[in-house]
Every structure is written in structure tokens, then in C-alpha cells.
Write an enzyme that holds these catalytic residues in place. Structure first.
Site, PDB file in Angstrom:
ATOM      1  N   LYS A 122      22.737  28.162  57.901  1.00 33.98           N
ATOM      2  CA  LYS A 122      23.649  29.278  58.214  1.00 33.98           C
ATOM      3  C   LYS A 122      24.985  29.103  57.498  1.00 33.98           C
ATOM      4  O   LYS A 122      25.561  30.066  56.972  1.00 33.98           O
ATOM      5  CB  LYS A 122      23.854  29.373  59.721  1.00 33.98           C
ATOM      6  CG  LYS A 122      22.600  29.790  60.473  1.00 33.98           C
ATOM      7  CD  LYS A 122      22.849  29.906  61.974  1.00 33.98           C
ATOM      8  CE  LYS A 122      21.588  30.394  62.693  1.00 33.98           C
ATOM      9  NZ  LYS A 122      21.797  30.538  64.150  1.00 33.98           N
TER      10      LYS A 122
ATOM     11  N   LEU B  64      16.802  22.420  66.640  1.00 36.10           N
ATOM     12  CA  LEU B  64      17.089  23.780  66.185  1.00 36.10           C
ATOM     13  C   LEU B  64      18.125  24.374  67.132  1.00 36.10           C
ATOM     14  O   LEU B  64      18.122  24.063  68.324  1.00 36.10           O
ATOM     15  CB  LEU B  64      15.823  24.650  66.230  1.00 36.10           C
ATOM     16  CG  LEU B  64      14.731  24.362  65.193  1.00 36.10           C
ATOM     17  CD1 LEU B  64      13.464  25.123  65.553  1.00 36.10           C
ATOM     18  CD2 LEU B  64      15.192  24.732  63.792  1.00 36.10           C
ATOM     19  N   ASP B  65      19.005  25.236  66.622  1.00 31.61           N
ATOM     20  CA  ASP B  65      19.990  25.829  67.521  1.00 31.61           C
ATOM     21  C   ASP B  65      19.318  26.851  68.433  1.00 31.61           C
ATOM     22  O   ASP B  65      18.160  27.219  68.249  1.00 31.61           O
ATOM     23  CB  ASP B  65      21.176  26.409  66.746  1.00 31.61           C
ATOM     24  CG  ASP B  65      20.801  27.578  65.860  1.00 31.61           C
ATOM     25  OD1 ASP B  65      20.062  28.474  66.302  1.00 31.61           O
ATOM     26  OD2 ASP B  65      21.258  27.608  64.701  1.00 31.61           O
ATOM     27  N   ARG B  66      20.057  27.305  69.417  1.00 30.19           N
ATOM     28  CA  ARG B  66      19.471  28.120  70.484  1.00 30.19           C
ATOM     29  C   ARG B  66      18.852  29.415  69.962  1.00 30.19           C
ATOM     30  O   ARG B  66      17.819  29.871  70.472  1.00 30.19           O
ATOM     31  CB  ARG B  66      20.528  28.427  71.553  1.00 30.19           C
ATOM     32  CG  ARG B  66      19.966  29.095  72.793  1.00 30.19           C
ATOM     33  CD  ARG B  66      20.898  28.912  73.983  1.00 30.19           C
ATOM     34  NE  ARG B  66      22.154  29.608  73.824  1.00 30.19           N
ATOM     35  CZ  ARG B  66      22.417  30.807  74.355  1.00 30.19           C
ATOM     36  NH1 ARG B  66      21.498  31.431  75.076  1.00 30.19           N
ATOM     37  NH2 ARG B  66      23.593  31.360  74.185  1.00 30.19           N
TER      38      ARG B  66
ATOM     39  N   SER C 270      17.567  29.930  66.958  1.00 31.57           N
ATOM     40  CA  SER C 270      16.521  29.706  65.948  1.00 31.57           C
ATOM     41  C   SER C 270      15.163  29.465  66.594  1.00 31.57           C
ATOM     42  O   SER C 270      15.064  29.091  67.769  1.00 31.57           O
ATOM     43  CB  SER C 270      16.901  28.532  65.057  1.00 31.57           C
ATOM     44  OG  SER C 270      18.107  28.799  64.368  1.00 31.57           O
TER      45      SER C 270
END
Length: 232
Positions: A187, A101-103, A105
């Protein structure tokens, strides 16, 4: 590694001798006699010959983490805190992340040292569902579910995403199901339809759901039932 190779590597015996010992029923894998010299045996299996241990079984770790915002899905970073800092030091060394997961999220993150098992969750061709709860900056248009179901064209990769599901929860909130794991995929899909994701929270991967009792930053071991769940 093949069973015959494990025997020959550990006991200074020839591959031919190893094959004979296996065929004679003198070798057991996890306490079950194995007569197949070509059987693939991983590092999490115990191998015995005539009752003596040839290979100790390494411990398997399968963790569910409720990822908070602000942490990188990485094992090490010089600038930002990583999710590994949330895990007990004695467990960190061999763990890898199955589906990042990105930072910004939050939500379900799986960490394990069992690469064969984690590939079931991340292998693109298997196309397991990944479910996210998403908030958007603007109301979600009536056309968006249809656009997602058709697939969204990504110019950089020169491809159309696999069909995705979108269930509207409120004008600016939805539950999105995708079957891939492309870079910032959800996104970018919303960006393509003229909207912007403000929060993204992963609820499920395959049949593994984020435990509602886990607070952000907490983790627990998966249950035997969860480990044995196969992807949809």
C-alpha cells in the site's frame, strides 16, 4: 535443546552420564539411534532411552487459512475479531501467525506452532517471494513497474525497498511480488507513486499457494508436500 540436556533434565543423571549413554547408542530420536550428545532436539521429537520414552513428541500444526476482510492477524484483541476465532478452539492455544495481513486484506495466511519452520517464511534475509493481487483506485501508470523494480524510498525507515515485481492485469489491477514484509509495504509503495490500493489479496508465500477450494474464512492443514517446500 541439546540431547544430553534432555536426558539429564528428565532422568536426574549427570551430563557426563548422559553423554556416555548417548555415545553407547542407547538413545534414539524419532526411532533413530543418535550418538551426538550436542544434537539439537525440538519439542516435536520423541526421545527414547533403552526403549523408554524420555520426551513425548508434541503434535505439529501447519494451517492454511483463507483470511477474510475484517479480521485482525492477531491472537487476541479487545476491539476487533481476530483470525484465531476462525480456528477450532483445540488448535488455537499454541499457534502463531507466519506473515501477517492487515485487517482489510484477504488471502493466504499461515498459522503454525513450529517456530523453526515458520522462520523460513518470515526471516527477512531469506527474501522469499510474497505474491499479491492488487486493485487500485486509479489506473496504474506505465512508470510504476520500473519504479517498483528500482525500489521505493520509505522516509520513515530511511531505506529503499528491495526490488519488487509488478505484472499489469488490467488498468487498475496488478499482481505484485515483494521479497520483504514491511508495514503496509504494498500500500505504501503504491502511495509513493501517486496511487491507492483498494483491495489486496495474498496468493502465495514462497512455494505455498492459497488453495482455490478454500472459501473465505475456511482453513485446512498443509499437506506434507507443502510443509516440506522450501522457500524460493
Amino acid at each position: 535443546m541439546k540431547l544430553s540436556r534432555i536426558l539429564s533434565n528428565r532422568n536426574d543423571i549427570s551430563r557426563r552420564q548422559a553423554n556416555f549413554l548417548i555415545a553407547s547408542g542407547r538413545v534414539a530420536v524419532n526411532d533413530v539411534t543418535c550418538r551426538d550428545a550436542a544434537a539439537e532436539v525440538d519439542r516435536f521429537s520423541c526421545v527414547r532411552m533403552d526403549g523408554d520414552i524420555i520426551q513425548e513428541a508434541e503434535a505439529c500444526h501447519y494451517l492454511m487459512l483463507h483470511k477474510p476482510a475484517g479480521f485482525l492477524s492477531a491472537t487476541l484483541d479487545d476491539t476487533h475479531r481476530t483470525v484465531m476465532e476462525l480456528i477450532s478452539p483445540e488448535l488455537r492455544e499454541d499457534l502463531h501467525i507466519a506473515g501477517r495481513l492487515d485487517r482489510a486484506s484477504t488471502g493466504l495466511l499461515i498459522l503454525t506452532n513450529d517456530g523453526r519452520w515458520s522462520r523460513q517464511l518470515t526471516e527477512p534475509r531469506i527474501k522469499i517471494p510474497k505474491v499479491y493481487r492488487v486493485s487500485t483506485a486509479y489506473p496504474i501508470s506505465p512508470e510504476t513497474p520500473h519504479r517498483f523494480a528500482e525500489g521505493i524510498w520509505f522516509e520513515f525507515e530511511q531505506l529503499t525497498t528491495s526490488p519488487a515485481g509488478l505484472d499489469l492485469l488490467s488498468p487498475c489491477e496488478a499482481r505484485v511480488t515483494i521479497y520483504e514484509g514491511r508495514y503496509h509495504q504494498v500500500k505504501r509503495m503504491f502511495h509513493a507513486v501517486g496511487n491507492r490500493v483498494t483491495t489486496l489479496h495474498r496468493e502465495r508465500m514462497g512455494n505455498i499457494r492459497l488453495d482455490e477450494d478454500l472459501a473465505a474464512g475456511e482453513y485446512r492443514s498443509l499437506t506434507a508436500e507443502e510443509i516440506n517446500l522450501m522457500p524460493d
